[in-house]
Design a protein around this motif. Structure first.
Motif, PDB file in Angstrom:
ATOM      1  N   VAL A  74     -48.533  -3.600  10.035  1.00  0.00           N
ATOM      2  CA  VAL A  74     -48.508  -3.866   8.582  1.00  0.00           C
ATOM      3  C   VAL A  74     -47.204  -3.398   7.924  1.00  0.00           C
ATOM      4  O   VAL A  74     -46.540  -4.196   7.263  1.00  0.00           O
ATOM      5  CB  VAL A  74     -49.751  -3.280   7.873  1.00  0.00           C
ATOM      6  N   SER A  78     -44.594  -6.440   7.016  1.00  0.00           N
ATOM      7  CA  SER A  78     -44.473  -6.688   5.567  1.00  0.00           C
ATOM      8  C   SER A  78     -43.067  -6.365   5.069  1.00  0.00           C
ATOM      9  O   SER A  78     -42.638  -6.877   4.050  1.00  0.00           O
ATOM     10  CB  SER A  78     -45.519  -5.893   4.778  1.00  0.00           C
ATOM     11  N   HIS A  84     -46.522 -12.777   2.215  1.00  0.00           N
ATOM     12  CA  HIS A  84     -47.066 -11.867   1.209  1.00  0.00           C
ATOM     13  C   HIS A  84     -47.887 -10.786   1.914  1.00  0.00           C
ATOM     14  O   HIS A  84     -48.530 -11.060   2.939  1.00  0.00           O
ATOM     15  CB  HIS A  84     -47.949 -12.635   0.218  1.00  0.00           C
ATOM     16  N   ILE A  85     -47.896  -9.608   1.340  1.00  0.00           N
ATOM     17  CA  ILE A  85     -48.576  -8.478   1.999  1.00  0.00           C
ATOM     18  C   ILE A  85     -50.082  -8.723   2.174  1.00  0.00           C
ATOM     19  O   ILE A  85     -50.703  -8.183   3.090  1.00  0.00           O
ATOM     20  CB  ILE A  85     -48.292  -7.135   1.265  1.00  0.00           C
ATOM     21  N   VAL A  88     -50.333 -10.252   5.530  1.00  0.00           N
ATOM     22  CA  VAL A  88     -49.945  -9.284   6.578  1.00  0.00           C
ATOM     23  C   VAL A  88     -51.103  -8.311   6.822  1.00  0.00           C
ATOM     24  O   VAL A  88     -51.432  -8.004   7.974  1.00  0.00           O
ATOM     25  CB  VAL A  88     -48.657  -8.519   6.174  1.00  0.00           C
ATOM     26  N   ARG A  89     -51.765  -7.881   5.741  1.00  0.00           N
ATOM     27  CA  ARG A  89     -52.898  -6.963   5.909  1.00  0.00           C
ATOM     28  C   ARG A  89     -54.067  -7.660   6.613  1.00  0.00           C
ATOM     29  O   ARG A  89     -54.719  -7.082   7.471  1.00  0.00           O
ATOM     30  CB  ARG A  89     -53.342  -6.416   4.544  1.00  0.00           C
ATOM     31  N   GLU A 141     -49.309  -6.050  -6.154  1.00  0.00           N
ATOM     32  CA  GLU A 141     -48.534  -5.895  -4.918  1.00  0.00           C
ATOM     33  C   GLU A 141     -47.703  -4.609  -4.921  1.00  0.00           C
ATOM     34  O   GLU A 141     -47.632  -3.896  -3.928  1.00  0.00           O
ATOM     35  CB  GLU A 141     -47.635  -7.111  -4.708  1.00  0.00           C
ATOM     36  N   GLN A 145     -47.761  -1.618  -2.200  1.00  0.00           N
ATOM     37  CA  GLN A 145     -46.553  -1.246  -1.434  1.00  0.00           C
ATOM     38  C   GLN A 145     -46.271   0.252  -1.598  1.00  0.00           C
ATOM     39  O   GLN A 145     -45.954   0.935  -0.629  1.00  0.00           O
ATOM     40  CB  GLN A 145     -45.339  -2.054  -1.928  1.00  0.00           C
TER      41      GLN A 145
END
Lengths: 320, 139
Positions: A74, A78, A84-85, A88-89, A141, A145
């Motif tokens: 992750v 990312s 987009h995260i 990725v998650r 987001e 982050q």
């Protein structure tokens, strides 16, 4: 002469792995930021090849460094890939889940993973991982982050400081662990004998699994980095059993969180499948290389890499 | 079951290991086949890989407004499509643990292990509720 050749081989292998690990993110980063000559970004399939190659190397490194693939996936993907995260998650959870599913069976058969220990902790952990995933997907987001950055930097610090105990001695099991029938015996390959084990401080372990499950769901991490110390250092589970049971707990907790990501539309097969495939093949090769390369050195580099990825996520979250 | 396995793992644990082994192997085959059908355009898709790539920088909720992609259980009527089959293979993978846990409930009942019968049923319920979208924000 044979020994000298073997040392050269090992050095080459180490150099190749570490150089690849350092260069791939850089290549991915460069590819993301530099448009090709006709003004468009790279073709999607180039990204898929890069993603597969990168997760393949992560899989090798993860095994050699003794960490789960999810915790590396992750923050690094990312940071260096254009996804987009959220996706990725989602992919990170599936990477950890598929690794746990494929490793689970032999670990259970050998008695290294313990079903009753895992079921007791996963019940509470899976409920909190659902809550964590829902909170995580509702957050902006930048906040995610920022929190991910802080969490990853904390994990790298814990990994740097942690001293596992191979064979903790628990003289008196607690009442709850006796009620839950949590004890076992496994054959230790190193000592060449059966090792009996039992646990204590079960309520403390349960409380900590609420926190671990929440964090795993929120950030899409495998959370093996947290399961193992709780099993080993707090409950007193032998290290090998702790590692194996952690894999099994992941398969339950990550299943719960994965469904939240599936329902929120945060799983794209285009991204998830090459990540799963790369990580699985890399993990198998990593397991074969385990005895041939200097694991401490790789572990130190992984810790440094995690710290850098954490810092990068933190800066992204701060808008820097 | 070998003697060594029987010493180190109880019968229920070995039953779980057996069903998990089959479920995991099948899952890996399905995700590989589904993905190949999708990315090589062997079957038509709801959204092409290039369409997805043009939007994968967006938040999940925004991407779903821009392109039609499978999510939750909304894909059931579209099983002839490559991207849907690839998604369905991931759904299978995410359901494998639920199936394995449900498989060992009768074994715990046969052993008259009340605690683990209840714990396992509760665990299955949590995961089934999550899969159904009841406790996981599904639509």
């Amino acid at each position: 002469m044979g020994e000298a050749f073997s040392i050269h081989c090992r050095r080459f292998l180490m150099f190749f792995l570490l150089a690849s690990l350092m260069l791939l993110p850089a290549a991915a980063f460069a590819a993301a930021s530099v448009p090709v000559h006709d003004g468009t970004q790279l073709a999607w399939w180039v990204w898929m090849i890069l993603l597969f190659g990168f997760t393949f190397l992560l899989g090798i490194i993860a095994v050699v460094a003794g960490v789960g693939g999810g915790v590396l996936f992750v923050p690094i993907v990312s940071s260096f890939f254009p996804f987009h995260i959220d996706f990725v998650r989602g992919a990170g959870l599936l990477v950890a889940l598929s690794g746990a599913l494929s490793a689970g069976s032999p670990l259970l058969r050998k008695g290294l993973a313990n079903l009753k220990l895992a079921l007791s902790m996963a019940l509470i952990g899976s409920a909190s991982s659902i809550a964590g995933a829902m909170v995580g997907l509702a957050m902006p987001e930048k906040t995610i982050q920022l929190l991910l950055g802080l969490t990853i930097m904390f994990i790298s610090f814990v990994m740097y400081r942690s001293k596992n105990s191979a064979y903790p001695v628990i003289d008196k099991p607690d009442a709850l662990s006796k009620t839950l029938q949590i004890y076992g015996v496994y054959f230790d390959e190193h000592l060449k004998k059966d090792i009996n084990w039992q646990i204590h401080l079960t309520p403390v372990g349960l409380a900590l699994f609420i926190l671990i499950g929440f964090m795993a769901g929120m950030f899409g991490l495998g959370a093996g980095f947290a399961n193992v110390p709780v099993f080993n250092l707090i409950l007193g589970v032998p290290l090998r059993v702790a590692v194996a049971t952690s894999v099994f707990v992941l398969s339950i907790n990550d299943t719960a969180a994965a469904w939240v990501y599936l329902h929120k539309g945060a799983v794209l097969p285009l991204i998830a499948v090459p990540s799963i495939a790369g990580m699985m093949i890399g993990t198998k090769i990593g397991a074969k290389l385990l005895t041939r390369i200097h694991t401490n050195m790789v572990r130190r580099i992984v810790i440094a890499l995690l710290a850098v990825a954490g810092l990068r996520a933190l800066l992204k979250g701060l808008g820097i | 079951m070998s003697m060594k396995e029987a010493v180190h793992a109880d019968r229920v644990q070995l039953a779980y290991a057996s069903v998990l082994s089959v479920a995991a192997t099948l899952g890996m085959v399905l995700i590989a086949v589904g993905y190949l059908l999708y990315v090589f355009d062997i079957l038509p898709s709801l959204a092409s890989a290039a369409d997805i790539a043009a939007h994968w920088h967006l938040k999940a909720s925004e991407l779903h407004k821009a392109v039609q992609v499978p999510s939750g259980w909304n894909w059931i009527g579209e099983l002839g499509r490559g991207d849907v089959l690839s998604y369905a293979s991931i759904i299978y993978l995410s359901g494998a643990t639920i199936f394995c846990l449900a498989f060992i409930v009768p074994a715990f009942i046969r052993e008259k292990n009340f605690i683990y019968t209840v714990l396992t049923i509760l665990q299955v319920c949590i995961l089934v509720f999550a899969a159904a979208g009841i406790v996981s924000g599904g639509h």
